[in-house]
Design a protein around this motif. Sequence first.
Motif, PDB file in Angstrom:
ATOM      1  N   MET A  26       0.838  -1.185   0.000  1.00  4.11           N
ATOM      2  CA  MET A  26       0.000   0.000   0.000  1.00  4.11           C
ATOM      3  C   MET A  26       0.882   1.247   0.000  1.00  4.11           C
ATOM      4  O   MET A  26       1.922   1.291   0.646  1.00  4.11           O
ATOM      5  N   TYR A  27       0.464   2.267  -0.767  1.00  2.00           N
ATOM      6  CA  TYR A  27       1.196   3.525  -0.774  1.00  2.00           C
ATOM      7  C   TYR A  27       0.200   4.660  -0.890  1.00  2.00           C
ATOM      8  O   TYR A  27      -0.994   4.444  -1.114  1.00  2.00           O
ATOM      9  N   THR A  28       0.659   5.891  -0.697  1.00  2.00           N
ATOM     10  CA  THR A  28      -0.237   7.046  -0.763  1.00  2.00           C
ATOM     11  C   THR A  28       0.102   7.903  -1.963  1.00  2.00           C
ATOM     12  O   THR A  28       1.216   7.881  -2.486  1.00  2.00           O
ATOM     13  N   VAL A  29      -0.887   8.677  -2.402  1.00  5.30           N
ATOM     14  CA  VAL A  29      -0.697   9.575  -3.534  1.00  5.30           C
ATOM     15  C   VAL A  29      -0.956  10.996  -3.077  1.00  5.30           C
ATOM     16  O   VAL A  29      -1.528  11.240  -2.013  1.00  5.30           O
ATOM     17  N   ASN A  30      -0.520  11.955  -3.912  1.00  9.91           N
ATOM     18  CA  ASN A  30      -0.750  13.359  -3.578  1.00  9.91           C
ATOM     19  C   ASN A  30      -2.242  13.645  -3.479  1.00  9.91           C
ATOM     20  O   ASN A  30      -3.042  13.182  -4.284  1.00  9.91           O
ATOM     21  N   ALA A  31      -2.621  14.388  -2.471  1.00  7.21           N
ATOM     22  CA  ALA A  31      -4.026  14.698  -2.228  1.00  7.21           C
ATOM     23  C   ALA A  31      -4.091  16.001  -1.456  1.00  7.21           C
ATOM     24  O   ALA A  31      -3.079  16.483  -0.945  1.00  7.21           O
ATOM     25  N   PRO A  32      -5.286  16.610  -1.367  1.00  4.05           N
ATOM     26  CA  PRO A  32      -5.425  17.816  -0.536  1.00  4.05           C
ATOM     27  C   PRO A  32      -4.932  17.554   0.876  1.00  4.05           C
ATOM     28  O   PRO A  32      -4.924  16.398   1.336  1.00  4.05           O
ATOM     29  N   PRO A  33      -4.508  18.582   1.595  1.00  4.61           N
ATOM     30  CA  PRO A  33      -3.920  18.401   2.927  1.00  4.61           C
ATOM     31  C   PRO A  33      -4.805  17.650   3.900  1.00  4.61           C
ATOM     32  O   PRO A  33      -4.309  17.008   4.818  1.00  4.61           O
ATOM     33  N   ASP A  34      -6.126  17.730   3.736  1.00  3.77           N
ATOM     34  CA  ASP A  34      -7.014  17.074   4.692  1.00  3.77           C
ATOM     35  C   ASP A  34      -7.377  15.651   4.275  1.00  3.77           C
ATOM     36  O   ASP A  34      -8.206  15.005   4.898  1.00  3.77           O
ATOM     37  N   ALA A  51      -1.606  -4.639  -6.247  1.00  2.00           N
ATOM     38  CA  ALA A  51      -2.441  -5.667  -6.858  1.00  2.00           C
ATOM     39  C   ALA A  51      -2.690  -6.813  -5.881  1.00  2.00           C
ATOM     40  O   ALA A  51      -3.817  -7.310  -5.763  1.00  2.00           O
ATOM     41  N   ASP A  52      -1.648  -7.234  -5.173  1.00  2.00           N
ATOM     42  CA  ASP A  52      -1.822  -8.319  -4.207  1.00  2.00           C
ATOM     43  C   ASP A  52      -2.784  -7.916  -3.097  1.00  2.00           C
ATOM     44  O   ASP A  52      -3.628  -8.706  -2.664  1.00  2.00           O
ATOM     45  N   ILE A  75      -8.847 -16.890  -7.193  1.00  2.00           N
ATOM     46  CA  ILE A  75      -7.873 -17.178  -8.251  1.00  2.00           C
ATOM     47  C   ILE A  75      -8.001 -16.119  -9.329  1.00  2.00           C
ATOM     48  O   ILE A  75      -9.093 -15.847  -9.842  1.00  2.00           O
ATOM     49  N   VAL A  76      -6.855 -15.506  -9.656  1.00  3.45           N
ATOM     50  CA  VAL A  76      -6.821 -14.380 -10.583  1.00  3.45           C
ATOM     51  C   VAL A  76      -5.925 -14.712 -11.764  1.00  3.45           C
ATOM     52  O   VAL A  76      -4.768 -15.124 -11.595  1.00  3.45           O
ATOM     53  N   GLN A  77      -6.458 -14.521 -12.957  1.00  2.00           N
ATOM     54  CA  GLN A  77      -5.697 -14.695 -14.193  1.00  2.00           C
ATOM     55  C   GLN A  77      -5.611 -13.339 -14.871  1.00  2.00           C
ATOM     56  O   GLN A  77      -6.617 -12.774 -15.288  1.00  2.00           O
ATOM     57  N   GLY A  85       2.130 -12.942   4.029  1.00  2.00           N
ATOM     58  CA  GLY A  85       2.060 -11.759   4.875  1.00  2.00           C
ATOM     59  C   GLY A  85       1.273 -10.598   4.294  1.00  2.00           C
ATOM     60  O   GLY A  85       1.368  -9.482   4.807  1.00  2.00           O
ATOM     61  N   ILE A  86       0.484 -10.834   3.258  1.00  2.00           N
ATOM     62  CA  ILE A  86      -0.320  -9.760   2.660  1.00  2.00           C
ATOM     63  C   ILE A  86      -1.595  -9.553   3.471  1.00  2.00           C
ATOM     64  O   ILE A  86      -2.400 -10.463   3.627  1.00  2.00           O
ATOM     65  N   LEU A  87      -1.773  -8.356   4.023  1.00  2.00           N
ATOM     66  CA  LEU A  87      -2.937  -8.009   4.853  1.00  2.00           C
ATOM     67  C   LEU A  87      -3.123  -9.013   5.997  1.00  2.00           C
ATOM     68  O   LEU A  87      -4.229  -9.456   6.314  1.00  2.00           O
TER      69      LEU A  87
END
Length: 367
Positions: free
Chosen positions: A1-9, A17-18, A46-48, A140-142
């Motif tokens: 998980m990561y964050t993206v630019n967004a308003p300060p609040d 994907a995982d 199961i994901v293809q 160890g995902i989630l």
Amino acid sequence: MYTVNAPPDRVVAVLSADERWMTLALDLAPRGLGRTAPNPPVSCVIVQGDEVVGQGFHPRAGEPHAEVFAPHGAGAHARGATAYVTLEPCSHHGRTPPCTDALIASGVCRVVVSTLNPNPRVAGRGVQALRDAAIDVSVGILEAGATRQQAGFRSVIVRGRPWVVAKYAMTLDGKVAAVGEGNGKVSDAAARERAMVWRNELDAVAVGSGTLNMDDPALTTRGVPGGRYARAVVFDRQARSNPQAQAWRPGSVLVTAPDAAVSAFEASGITVVRAETPQSALTQLGHLGLSSMLLEGGPGLLSTLLDAGLVDEVRTFISPKLLGGGLSPLTSPDRRMNEAQELRDVTVETLGQDVLVTGLLSDIPRL
């Protein structure tokens, strides 16, 4: 998980994907809660490429596991795909064949496991079996979300007793009932509906003899589509409860002292657990196949288990009412504030006019 630019609040979290596919699996697994004991609630997706080609969950003990249902649904599309599993697959024969065999036979090339299995018969062997078959495995995902779903299973496997969830509703000034009133409604309809969902999801619902005799609760599950009755458990050391109470039904359990007279209950088909201590009682309930228990009252029983360190989770509804005199949720001896038991992983939610506070008193067992 990561964050993206967004308003300060605002902070916007973006799932990998995982994490995205494991979230789908974690949303599916709870459909087995209250039905799989002594097995855990587990799901498999199961994901293809970017498409789900198969999914499944373990519906109840004795039936096929999630790792069988998902490949069956995927068919030939499973070959070269990725399987997302909320718990390390079993690698031994029990009521059903090893889940690792089903995944290997399906032709998946990668398996993503949320958390390792604490069962000593598995505990890493499932992952190793998959790797020995040249399947890439990530672990160890989630993991936190998966272990929370599996708290009951983990408690029985590691500690030999059910995961105990204390649930009660109280007024803003900390009262669960008016004196002599019995089952007066404290919370509103939304809170009571949530409590029914919990009865549907946990293996047992428990009360003490005082609550049984004063309120005569049915301890049934109402208003939940496809719901089932949790196993009713009554703690009564002297076995003086009314044998005709509504809670007594096939599968109900009386927990009492070793020397109590119980012939009337046994004649009605009630399971009797004789125990010297609360710990012994919970261990025997675990032997009956109960992995989780919703403790609904009253103050005496809650205090006994809490003081013995046997309450693992608390779910409290707080209603915006002031009662004044009345019954407190606990009858434990007075303590200093620095001796208070603090909840961890606390969440706060609004349900209608009530506030629901939940939190843990115990760590969820791992390996």
